[in-house]
Design an enzyme around this catalytic site. Structure first.
Site, PDB file in Angstrom:
ATOM      1  N   LYS A  22       0.842  -1.209   0.000  1.00  0.00           N
ATOM      2  CA  LYS A  22       0.000   0.000   0.000  1.00  0.00           C
ATOM      3  C   LYS A  22       0.871   1.251   0.000  1.00  0.00           C
ATOM      4  O   LYS A  22       0.648   2.180  -0.773  1.00  0.00           O
ATOM      5  CB  LYS A  22      -0.895   0.003   1.247  1.00  0.00           C
ATOM      6  CG  LYS A  22      -1.505   1.350   1.595  1.00  0.00           C
ATOM      7  CD  LYS A  22      -2.364   1.299   2.831  1.00  0.00           C
ATOM      8  CE  LYS A  22      -1.648   1.464   4.142  1.00  0.00           C
ATOM      9  NZ  LYS A  22      -1.290   2.853   4.510  1.00  0.00           N
ATOM     10  N   ASN A  23       1.862   1.273   0.880  1.00  0.00           N
ATOM     11  CA  ASN A  23       2.632   2.507   1.060  1.00  0.00           C
ATOM     12  C   ASN A  23       3.594   2.785  -0.090  1.00  0.00           C
ATOM     13  O   ASN A  23       4.187   3.863  -0.155  1.00  0.00           O
ATOM     14  CB  ASN A  23       3.363   2.481   2.407  1.00  0.00           C
ATOM     15  CG  ASN A  23       2.383   2.585   3.563  1.00  0.00           C
ATOM     16  OD1 ASN A  23       1.209   2.885   3.354  1.00  0.00           O
ATOM     17  ND2 ASN A  23       2.850   2.327   4.771  1.00  0.00           N
ATOM     18  N   CYS A 116      -5.253  12.088  12.638  1.00  0.00           N
ATOM     19  CA  CYS A 116      -5.746  10.739  12.428  1.00  0.00           C
ATOM     20  C   CYS A 116      -5.584   9.960  13.709  1.00  0.00           C
ATOM     21  O   CYS A 116      -5.194  10.508  14.737  1.00  0.00           O
ATOM     22  CB  CYS A 116      -5.029  10.072  11.273  1.00  0.00           C
ATOM     23  SG  CYS A 116      -3.441   9.436  11.744  1.00  0.00           S
ATOM     24  N   ARG A 121      -0.088  14.388  13.241  1.00  0.00           N
ATOM     25  CA  ARG A 121       0.476  14.233  11.895  1.00  0.00           C
ATOM     26  C   ARG A 121       0.577  15.539  11.101  1.00  0.00           C
ATOM     27  O   ARG A 121      -0.105  15.737  10.083  1.00  0.00           O
ATOM     28  CB  ARG A 121      -0.284  13.151  11.122  1.00  0.00           C
ATOM     29  CG  ARG A 121      -0.233  11.835  11.855  1.00  0.00           C
ATOM     30  CD  ARG A 121      -0.803  10.694  11.088  1.00  0.00           C
ATOM     31  NE  ARG A 121       0.099  10.146  10.092  1.00  0.00           N
ATOM     32  CZ  ARG A 121      -0.165   9.059   9.381  1.00  0.00           C
ATOM     33  NH1 ARG A 121      -1.304   8.435   9.546  1.00  0.00           N
ATOM     34  NH2 ARG A 121       0.687   8.612   8.496  1.00  0.00           N
ATOM     35  N   ASP A 307       5.006   0.552  11.993  1.00  0.00           N
ATOM     36  CA  ASP A 307       3.805  -0.130  11.501  1.00  0.00           C
ATOM     37  C   ASP A 307       3.719  -1.577  11.985  1.00  0.00           C
ATOM     38  O   ASP A 307       2.654  -2.197  11.886  1.00  0.00           O
ATOM     39  CB  ASP A 307       3.761  -0.096   9.965  1.00  0.00           C
ATOM     40  CG  ASP A 307       3.608   1.310   9.428  1.00  0.00           C
ATOM     41  OD1 ASP A 307       3.200   2.199  10.193  1.00  0.00           O
ATOM     42  OD2 ASP A 307       3.906   1.525   8.233  1.00  0.00           O
ATOM     43  N   ARG A 399      -8.208  -0.773   4.917  1.00  0.00           N
ATOM     44  CA  ARG A 399      -7.365   0.255   4.278  1.00  0.00           C
ATOM     45  C   ARG A 399      -6.011  -0.317   3.885  1.00  0.00           C
ATOM     46  O   ARG A 399      -5.353   0.209   3.006  1.00  0.00           O
ATOM     47  CB  ARG A 399      -7.136   1.425   5.242  1.00  0.00           C
ATOM     48  CG  ARG A 399      -8.345   2.319   5.435  1.00  0.00           C
ATOM     49  CD  ARG A 399      -8.013   3.480   6.352  1.00  0.00           C
ATOM     50  NE  ARG A 399      -6.647   3.909   6.088  1.00  0.00           N
ATOM     51  CZ  ARG A 399      -5.714   4.128   7.020  1.00  0.00           C
ATOM     52  NH1 ARG A 399      -5.995   3.978   8.285  1.00  0.00           N
ATOM     53  NH2 ARG A 399      -4.510   4.497   6.686  1.00  0.00           N
TER      54      ARG A 399
HETATM   55  N1  EPU Z   1       6.048  14.603  10.778  1.00  0.00           N
HETATM   56  C1  EPU Z   1       6.098  15.925  11.132  1.00  0.00           C
HETATM   57  N2  EPU Z   1       6.016  16.856  10.142  1.00  0.00           N
HETATM   58  C2  EPU Z   1       5.911  16.511   8.824  1.00  0.00           C
HETATM   59  C3  EPU Z   1       5.853  15.144   8.479  1.00  0.00           C
HETATM   60  C4  EPU Z   1       5.931  14.199   9.482  1.00  0.00           C
HETATM   61  O1  EPU Z   1       6.206  16.271  12.304  1.00  0.00           O
HETATM   62  O2  EPU Z   1       5.845  17.417   7.974  1.00  0.00           O
HETATM   63  C5  EPU Z   1       6.121  13.584  11.855  1.00  0.00           C
HETATM   64  C6  EPU Z   1       4.846  12.754  11.937  1.00  0.00           C
HETATM   65  O3  EPU Z   1       3.871  13.419  12.717  1.00  0.00           O
HETATM   66  C7  EPU Z   1       5.344  11.481  12.579  1.00  0.00           C
HETATM   67  C8  EPU Z   1       6.747  11.329  11.989  1.00  0.00           C
HETATM   68  O4  EPU Z   1       7.118  12.619  11.521  1.00  0.00           O
HETATM   69  O5  EPU Z   1       5.429  11.640  13.958  1.00  0.00           O
HETATM   70  C9  EPU Z   1       6.849  10.321  10.855  1.00  0.00           C
HETATM   71  O6  EPU Z   1       5.965  10.662   9.830  1.00  0.00           O
HETATM   72  P1  EPU Z   1       6.227  10.291   8.304  1.00  0.00           P
HETATM   73  O7  EPU Z   1       6.060  11.534   7.502  1.00  0.00           O
HETATM   74  O8  EPU Z   1       7.503   9.535   8.166  1.00  0.00           O
HETATM   75  O9  EPU Z   1       5.017   9.309   8.040  1.00  0.00           O
HETATM   76  P2  EPU Z   1       3.975   9.354   6.850  1.00  0.00           P
HETATM   77  O10 EPU Z   1       4.644   9.610   5.573  1.00  0.00           O
HETATM   78  O11 EPU Z   1       2.833  10.215   7.231  1.00  0.00           O
HETATM   79  C10 EPU Z   1       4.250   6.822   6.300  1.00  0.00           C
HETATM   80  C11 EPU Z   1       3.363   5.631   6.199  1.00  0.00           C
HETATM   81  C12 EPU Z   1       2.907   5.229   7.584  1.00  0.00           C
HETATM   82  C13 EPU Z   1       4.136   4.922   8.420  1.00  0.00           C
HETATM   83  C14 EPU Z   1       5.085   6.121   8.447  1.00  0.00           C
HETATM   84  C15 EPU Z   1       6.384   5.860   9.161  1.00  0.00           C
HETATM   85  C16 EPU Z   1       2.319   5.884   4.058  1.00  0.00           C
HETATM   86  C17 EPU Z   1       1.099   6.126   3.270  1.00  0.00           C
HETATM   87  N3  EPU Z   1       2.210   5.946   5.374  1.00  0.00           N
HETATM   88  O12 EPU Z   1       3.478   7.851   6.886  1.00  0.00           O
HETATM   89  O13 EPU Z   1       2.144   4.058   7.426  1.00  0.00           O
HETATM   90  O14 EPU Z   1       3.757   4.602   9.728  1.00  0.00           O
HETATM   91  O15 EPU Z   1       5.406   6.505   7.086  1.00  0.00           O
HETATM   92  O16 EPU Z   1       7.049   4.784   8.610  1.00  0.00           O
HETATM   93  O17 EPU Z   1       3.377   5.611   3.497  1.00  0.00           O
HETATM   94  C18 EPU Z   1       0.523   2.436   7.985  1.00  0.00           C
HETATM   95  O18 EPU Z   1       0.756   1.893   6.900  1.00  0.00           O
HETATM   96  O19 EPU Z   1      -0.158   1.894   8.898  1.00  0.00           O
HETATM   97  C19 EPU Z   1       1.076   3.766   8.238  1.00  0.00           C
HETATM   98  C20 EPU Z   1       0.614   4.565   9.179  1.00  0.00           C
END
Ligand code: EPU
Length: 418
Positions: A22-23, A116, A121, A307, A399
Site C-alpha cells: 500500500k505505502n 488521524c 500528523r 507499523d 485500508r
Molecule cells: N512529521 C512531522 N512533520 C511533517 C511530516 C511528518 O512532524 O511534515 C512527523 C509525523 O507526525 C510522525 C513522523 O514525523 O510523527 C513520521 O511521519 P512520516 O512523515 O515519516 O510518516 P507518513 O509519511 O505520514 C508513512 C506511512 C505510515 C508509516 C510512516 C512511518 C504511508 C502512506 N504511510 O506515513 O504508514 O507509519 O510513514 O514509517 O506511506 C501504515 O501503513 O499503517 C502507516 C501509518
C-alpha cells in the site's frame, strides 16, 4: 457495518502470496500523474486507500482503471488542480498529491489531510520544503493554495526528521523541477526506493534513494511505463507474527526479504524457526514464544518499523516473559492496547513505553479496531484467544490488508467476515 468473527485456537499452516505494498502503490500512483502516456502498475493491492487515490487521480484529470491487481493510469494534459476537501479527507496520504500537482502544473490546492488515529500528523516539513523550491504557499480555512511565480527550482533540503511522506513529496515535485534537488536526512524506507525505481523507469534522474542523501536532477518530461509494485513488508510481518503466535508452519511467497530484516531479526528472538527461501520466508512455530529480550524501539528504516509495533505486540501477549516496546515515531500509537487488555493481556503503557508481561491465557472478546495496524493486532490476538472474538470498525483494517480473512482462512484460521 462489517465485522470479523474469529474463533481462536487454530494453528496456521500453508502458503500465501503476499499482497503489493500500500505505502508504495500510493506515491507511485501519484507519480503516474506526472507522466505523459500510460502507466501500467502491476501488484497494486485492492484496498480502500488505493481506491481513494484513484478517485483523486480521476478528479485531477487522469483515467485510472483497475483489473485484478493491475492499475492503468493515463494522465491528461489538463484537469482540476484543486483537490476537494472530501477527497483529501479520505486518507492521510492524500497530501502526496500536492507534490505531484506542483511538479506537473506548478500550482495546486489541497486541504490539510487532518489528524488521524495516530496523533496530529503535521505536514510542516512538506510545506517548508516546497517553499525552498520556490513555491508560494497560502493557508486559509484549512485550504493550502500553492503557486509559483517563476519556476520550481531545485534546492538543498535538510529534513529535521526523515519523514517518509515529505521525502516522497519532494521527490514528486523535484523530478520535473529546474535543476538539482538534494534531500539530506531523507527517509530510507524501502518504499522510497520503489518510488525512485518507478520514476527512473519513467525517465527521471534520481540517485541515492535508500540512503540518507537523495539527489534529483530535474528533467523536462516523464513518460509512461509498466512497473510492478513491491510487496508489502508490513502485511508480511502480520502473517508471520500471526503464525508465530498461533503456532504452525507457513511460507509467505513474493516477500521482500531484505526489507523485512528489521522485523525478522526481532521475531527470531521469540524462538520460532525462520528461514528465507527462494522468493519468500518460511516460519515454523511450536512451543510457547519467548519474550523479546531487546527493547523493541520503533525507528525510521532500517530500524524496527512503527507499523509492525502493534502486530509484534499482539504476538508477544502470551509469550514467556516480559517484552518492552518504545514507540518513537507517532505520539498516539498504543490505542490498540485497551482492546488487548480486554482480551486478557497484561500491558502497561507509560508515555512512549509499553511493557507486555506474557500471560497464559487470552479470552475472545468484542473489540473495536482503533486504526489499521491496531486492528490487525486485534485479529492476531483473537487467533490465539480462547473462544470467539468479534472485531468491529474493520474499515480501518481494509485500508491496508487485501482480504485479510481470506488470507488467514487459506492458512487454516477460523475467521469470517459478517
Ligand atoms: N512529521 C512531522 N512533520 C511533517 C511530516 C511528518 O512532524 O511534515 C512527523 C509525523 O507526525 C510522525 C513522523 O514525523 O510523527 C513520521 O511521519 P512520516 O512523515 O515519516 O510518516 P507518513 O509519511 O505520514 C508513512 C506511512 C505510515 C508509516 C510512516 C512511518 C504511508 C502512506 N504511510 O506515513 O504508514 O507509519 O510513514 O514509517 O506511506 C501504515 O501503513 O499503517 C502507516 C501509518
Amino acid at each position: 457495518m462489517q465485522k470479523l468473527i474469529v474463533q481462536g485456537g487454530a494453528k496456521l499452516r500453508g502458503e500465501l502470496d503476499l499482497q503489493g505494498s500500500k505505502n508504495s502503490a500510493l506515491p507511485i500512483m501519484a507519480a503516474a500523474y506526472l507522466c505523459r502516456g500510460e502507466c501500467i502498475l502491476h501488484n497494486c493491492p485492492k484496498l480502500t486507500d488505493i481506491y481513494a487515490a484513484s478517485r483523486i487521480l480521476n478528479y485531477i484529470g487522469c483515467k485510472c482503471s483497475f483489473a485484478d491487481n493491475t492499475a492503468v493510469i493515463t494522465s491528461a494534459q489538463s484537469g482540476h488542480t484543486a483537490i476537494p476537501e472530501e477527497l483529501m479527507q479520505e486518507m492521510r496520504s492524500s497530501i502526496i498529491f500536492l507534490g505531484a500537482l506542483l511538479g506537473k502544473n506548478k500550482t495546486g490546492t489541497v486541504s490539510y489531510p487532518g489528524g488521524c488515529e495516530l496523533g496530529s500528523r503535521p505536514i510542516d516539513m512538506h510545506l517548508s520544503s516546497f517553499r525552498k523550491m520556490g513555491v508560494d504557499i497560502k493557508e486559509k480555512f484549512g485550504r493550502i493554495t500553492c503557486s509559483v511565480r517563476k519556476s520550481i527550482h531545485g534546492a538543498k533540503i535538510s529534513l529535521p526528521f526523515p519523514s517518509v511522506g515529505a521525502t516522497e513529496n519532494i521527490m514528486l515535485c523535484a523530478v520535473l523541477a529546474d535543476g538539482e534537488t538534494v534531500i539530506n536526512n531523507a527517509a530510507r524506507e524501502p518504499e522510497i526506493k520503489d518510488l525512485a525505481d518507478f520514476l527512473r523507469c519513467c525517465g527521471a534522474k534520481i540517485k541515492g534513494d535508500g540512503e540518507s542523501s537523495i539527489v534529483i536532477e530535474g528533467v523536462k518530461e516523464l513518460h509512461g511505463c509498466e512497473y510492478t509494485v513491491m510487496s508489502d513488508r508490513i502485511a508480511g510481518a502480520t502473517y508471520l507474527a500471526a503464525a508465530a503466535a498461533a503456532g504452525g508452519e507457513i511460507i509467505i511467497h513474493k516477500a521482500c526479504v531484505g526489507c523485512m530484516e528489521p522485523f525478522i531479526s526481532l521475531l527470531d528472538q521469540t524462538g520460532c524457526s525462520i528461514y528465507t527461501i527462494d522468493d519468500g520466508i518460511y516460519l515454523r512455530s511450536g512451543l510457547r514464544l519467548k519474550a523479546v529480550r531487546d527493547c523493541i524501539r520503533t525507528m525510521p528504516h532500517p530500524g524496527f518499523p512503527t507499523d509492525a509495533q502493534a502486530i509484534l505486540m499482539a504476538a508477544l501477549i502470551k509469550a514467556d516473559g516480559t517484552s518492552v516496546f518504545e514507540e518513537n515515531i507517532f505520539d498516539c500509537r498504543y490505542r490498540h492496547t485497551d482492546a488487548l487488555v480486554k482480551m486478557g493481556a497484561d500491558i502497561t503503557v507509560l508515555g512512549k513505553t509499553a511493557v507486555v508481561k506474557g500471560v497464559d491465557r487470552l479470552y475472545g472478546a468484542r473489540v473495536e479496531a482503533t486504526d489499521l495496524r491496531g486492528g490487525a493486532a486485534m485479529v492476531i490476538a483473537a487467533l490465539i484467544a480462547e473462544g470467539k472474538s468479534e472485531i468491529t470498525s474493520i474499515s480501518h483494517i481494509d485500508r491496508g490488508y487485501e482480504e485479510i480473512e481470506l488470507c488467514l482462512q487459506r492458512l487454516g484460521a477460523d475467521i469470517k467476515r459478517e
